[in-house]
Design a protein around this motif. Structure first.
Motif, PDB file in Angstrom:
ATOM      1  N   GLU A  81       0.869  -1.167   0.000  1.00 37.79           N
ATOM      2  CA  GLU A  81       0.000   0.000   0.000  1.00 37.79           C
ATOM      3  C   GLU A  81       0.911   1.224   0.000  1.00 37.79           C
ATOM      4  O   GLU A  81       1.975   1.225   0.623  1.00 37.79           O
ATOM      5  CB  GLU A  81      -0.894  -0.023   1.240  1.00 37.79           C
ATOM      6  CG  GLU A  81      -2.042   0.934   1.160  1.00 37.79           C
ATOM      7  CD  GLU A  81      -3.063   0.751   2.267  1.00 37.79           C
ATOM      8  OE1 GLU A  81      -3.871   1.680   2.433  1.00 37.79           O
ATOM      9  OE2 GLU A  81      -3.061  -0.293   2.946  1.00 37.79           O
ATOM     10  N   VAL A  82       0.513   2.260  -0.720  1.00 39.15           N
ATOM     11  CA  VAL A  82       1.341   3.460  -0.850  1.00 39.15           C
ATOM     12  C   VAL A  82       0.518   4.716  -0.579  1.00 39.15           C
ATOM     13  O   VAL A  82      -0.703   4.676  -0.555  1.00 39.15           O
ATOM     14  CB  VAL A  82       1.981   3.559  -2.252  1.00 39.15           C
ATOM     15  CG1 VAL A  82       2.947   2.407  -2.495  1.00 39.15           C
ATOM     16  CG2 VAL A  82       0.926   3.610  -3.348  1.00 39.15           C
ATOM     17  N   PRO A 118      -3.553   9.496   0.939  1.00 38.59           N
ATOM     18  CA  PRO A 118      -2.859   9.564   2.228  1.00 38.59           C
ATOM     19  C   PRO A 118      -1.437  10.097   2.056  1.00 38.59           C
ATOM     20  O   PRO A 118      -0.812   9.900   1.010  1.00 38.59           O
ATOM     21  CB  PRO A 118      -2.841   8.116   2.707  1.00 38.59           C
ATOM     22  CG  PRO A 118      -3.940   7.450   1.965  1.00 38.59           C
ATOM     23  CD  PRO A 118      -4.033   8.146   0.643  1.00 38.59           C
ATOM     24  N   PRO A 119      -0.896  10.750   3.094  1.00 35.94           N
ATOM     25  CA  PRO A 119       0.442  11.324   2.981  1.00 35.94           C
ATOM     26  C   PRO A 119       1.545  10.277   2.759  1.00 35.94           C
ATOM     27  O   PRO A 119       2.557  10.562   2.120  1.00 35.94           O
ATOM     28  CB  PRO A 119       0.640  12.065   4.296  1.00 35.94           C
ATOM     29  CG  PRO A 119      -0.363  11.467   5.236  1.00 35.94           C
ATOM     30  CD  PRO A 119      -1.500  10.993   4.384  1.00 35.94           C
ATOM     31  N   ALA A 120       1.333   9.095   3.291  1.00 30.22           N
ATOM     32  CA  ALA A 120       2.312   8.009   3.148  1.00 30.22           C
ATOM     33  C   ALA A 120       1.592   6.679   3.355  1.00 30.22           C
ATOM     34  O   ALA A 120       0.434   6.649   3.766  1.00 30.22           O
ATOM     35  CB  ALA A 120       3.431   8.169   4.175  1.00 30.22           C
ATOM     36  N   ALA A 121       2.295   5.605   3.081  1.00 39.78           N
ATOM     37  CA  ALA A 121       1.730   4.277   3.329  1.00 39.78           C
ATOM     38  C   ALA A 121       1.400   4.153   4.810  1.00 39.78           C
ATOM     39  O   ALA A 121       2.145   4.670   5.652  1.00 39.78           O
ATOM     40  CB  ALA A 121       2.725   3.198   2.917  1.00 39.78           C
ATOM     41  N   PRO A 122       0.309   3.508   5.148  1.00 38.38           N
ATOM     42  CA  PRO A 122      -0.034   3.373   6.567  1.00 38.38           C
ATOM     43  C   PRO A 122       0.964   2.497   7.308  1.00 38.38           C
ATOM     44  O   PRO A 122       1.485   1.527   6.757  1.00 38.38           O
ATOM     45  CB  PRO A 122      -1.422   2.731   6.536  1.00 38.38           C
ATOM     46  CG  PRO A 122      -1.538   2.096   5.198  1.00 38.38           C
ATOM     47  CD  PRO A 122      -0.660   2.869   4.268  1.00 38.38           C
ATOM     48  N   ALA A 123       1.217   2.863   8.553  1.00 36.74           N
ATOM     49  CA  ALA A 123       2.064   2.051   9.418  1.00 36.74           C
ATOM     50  C   ALA A 123       1.259   0.832   9.873  1.00 36.74           C
ATOM     51  O   ALA A 123       0.038   0.785   9.706  1.00 36.74           O
ATOM     52  CB  ALA A 123       2.516   2.882  10.623  1.00 36.74           C
ATOM     53  N   GLY A 131      -7.261   3.916   0.335  1.00 35.01           N
ATOM     54  CA  GLY A 131      -6.064   3.099   0.179  1.00 35.01           C
ATOM     55  C   GLY A 131      -5.620   3.089  -1.273  1.00 35.01           C
ATOM     56  O   GLY A 131      -6.441   3.011  -2.180  1.00 35.01           O
ATOM     57  N   ILE A 132      -4.312   3.182  -1.491  1.00 35.23           N
ATOM     58  CA  ILE A 132      -3.723   3.080  -2.827  1.00 35.23           C
ATOM     59  C   ILE A 132      -2.834   1.840  -2.804  1.00 35.23           C
ATOM     60  O   ILE A 132      -1.951   1.715  -1.943  1.00 35.23           O
ATOM     61  CB  ILE A 132      -2.853   4.314  -3.187  1.00 35.23           C
ATOM     62  CG1 ILE A 132      -3.602   5.613  -2.955  1.00 35.23           C
ATOM     63  CG2 ILE A 132      -2.318   4.183  -4.611  1.00 35.23           C
ATOM     64  CD1 ILE A 132      -4.659   5.942  -3.957  1.00 35.23           C
ATOM     65  N   TYR A 133      -3.062   0.920  -3.735  1.00 39.93           N
ATOM     66  CA  TYR A 133      -2.373  -0.371  -3.744  1.00 39.93           C
ATOM     67  C   TYR A 133      -1.467  -0.476  -4.962  1.00 39.93           C
ATOM     68  O   TYR A 133      -1.926  -0.355  -6.094  1.00 39.93           O
ATOM     69  CB  TYR A 133      -3.399  -1.509  -3.726  1.00 39.93           C
ATOM     70  CG  TYR A 133      -4.347  -1.347  -2.562  1.00 39.93           C
ATOM     71  CD1 TYR A 133      -3.998  -1.796  -1.299  1.00 39.93           C
ATOM     72  CD2 TYR A 133      -5.561  -0.691  -2.716  1.00 39.93           C
ATOM     73  CE1 TYR A 133      -4.843  -1.622  -0.216  1.00 39.93           C
ATOM     74  CE2 TYR A 133      -6.414  -0.503  -1.642  1.00 39.93           C
ATOM     75  CZ  TYR A 133      -6.044  -0.966  -0.393  1.00 39.93           C
ATOM     76  OH  TYR A 133      -6.873  -0.773   0.680  1.00 39.93           O
ATOM     77  N   LEU A 134      -0.184  -0.711  -4.697  1.00 37.00           N
ATOM     78  CA  LEU A 134       0.814  -0.814  -5.758  1.00 37.00           C
ATOM     79  C   LEU A 134       1.010  -2.273  -6.149  1.00 37.00           C
ATOM     80  O   LEU A 134       1.367  -3.112  -5.321  1.00 37.00           O
ATOM     81  CB  LEU A 134       2.149  -0.219  -5.297  1.00 37.00           C
ATOM     82  CG  LEU A 134       3.348  -0.413  -6.215  1.00 37.00           C
ATOM     83  CD1 LEU A 134       3.139   0.296  -7.557  1.00 37.00           C
ATOM     84  CD2 LEU A 134       4.625   0.076  -5.541  1.00 37.00           C
TER      85      LEU A 134
END
Length: 150
Positions: A81-82, A118-123, A131-134
C-alpha cells in the motif's frame, strides 16, 4: 465450511480451491483480452492463472472488493500500500499525482483528487479511509495502481 485461517503451505498448495474458497477475485476478462491480443489461446492458461491469484495468493486487506489487475497477459504481483510520499518517489520527477494518473488500473478512477491520497503508506495497525495499492506487472515491471475507499 468456515475457514478462519489457512497456513502458507496449505494456501500455496491450493487447499482453498479444493474447498471452493477464494482469497481474491482476478480480472479474468482483462487477462483474456490481453492474451487474445497476443494471439494466445486463453483456455487452460486463464484457468491456471486465475486459480493462482484466487486460490493460492494471500488476500489484500481493502475496504471494498476489487479485481486483481492483469497486465501483459498475466496477473500482477502485489507489492504494498502506498501514499503520496511513495508515489512521489516512484515518479522520479517528483510529480506523484501525474504518476498516479498514468498508472491507475481503472482509467475512470484517474481523476482522484490528489488531496485525498494519504500522505504516506499506513504504518502497521493504521488505516486511512482511502487506500492506494501498488502492483507490478510480472512481465514488463510497470507499476499498476488500484485505489479503494471506505
Amino acid at each position: 465450511e468456515r475457514v478462519e485461517f489457512v497456513c502458507e503451505p496449505c494456501l500455496a498448495g491450493g487447499r482453498l480451491g479444493e474447498r471452493g474458497l477464494t482469497t481474491n477475485e482476478a480480472d479474468v476478462e482483462a487477462l483474456r483480452t490481453q492474451l487474445r491480443s497476443r494471439g494466445i489461446a486463453d483456455g487452460e492458461l486463464v484457468d491456471e492463472r486465475r486459480a493462482e491469484v484466487e486460490e493460492r495468493t494471500p488476500g489484500v486487506e481493502t475496504w471494498q472488493d476489487f479485481l486483481w489487475p492483469a497486465h501483459c497477459g498475466d496477473f500482477c504481483r502485489f507489492e504494498q500500500e502506498v501514499g503520496q510520499a511513495e508515489l512521489t518517489a516512484l515518479a522520479g520527477d517528483g510529480d506523484g499525482a501525474s504518476f498516479f494518473r498514468a498508472h491507475v488500473y481503472d482509467e475512470e478512477a484517474a481523476d482522484l483528487d490528489w488531496e485525498f491520497v494519504p500522505p504516506a503508506a499506513p504504518a502497521a495497525g493504521e488505516a486511512y479511509s482511502l487506500g492506494i495499492y501498488l502492483f507490478r506487472c510480472v512481465e514488463c515491471d510497470r507499476p499498476v495502481l488500484l485505489w479503494d475507499a471506505d
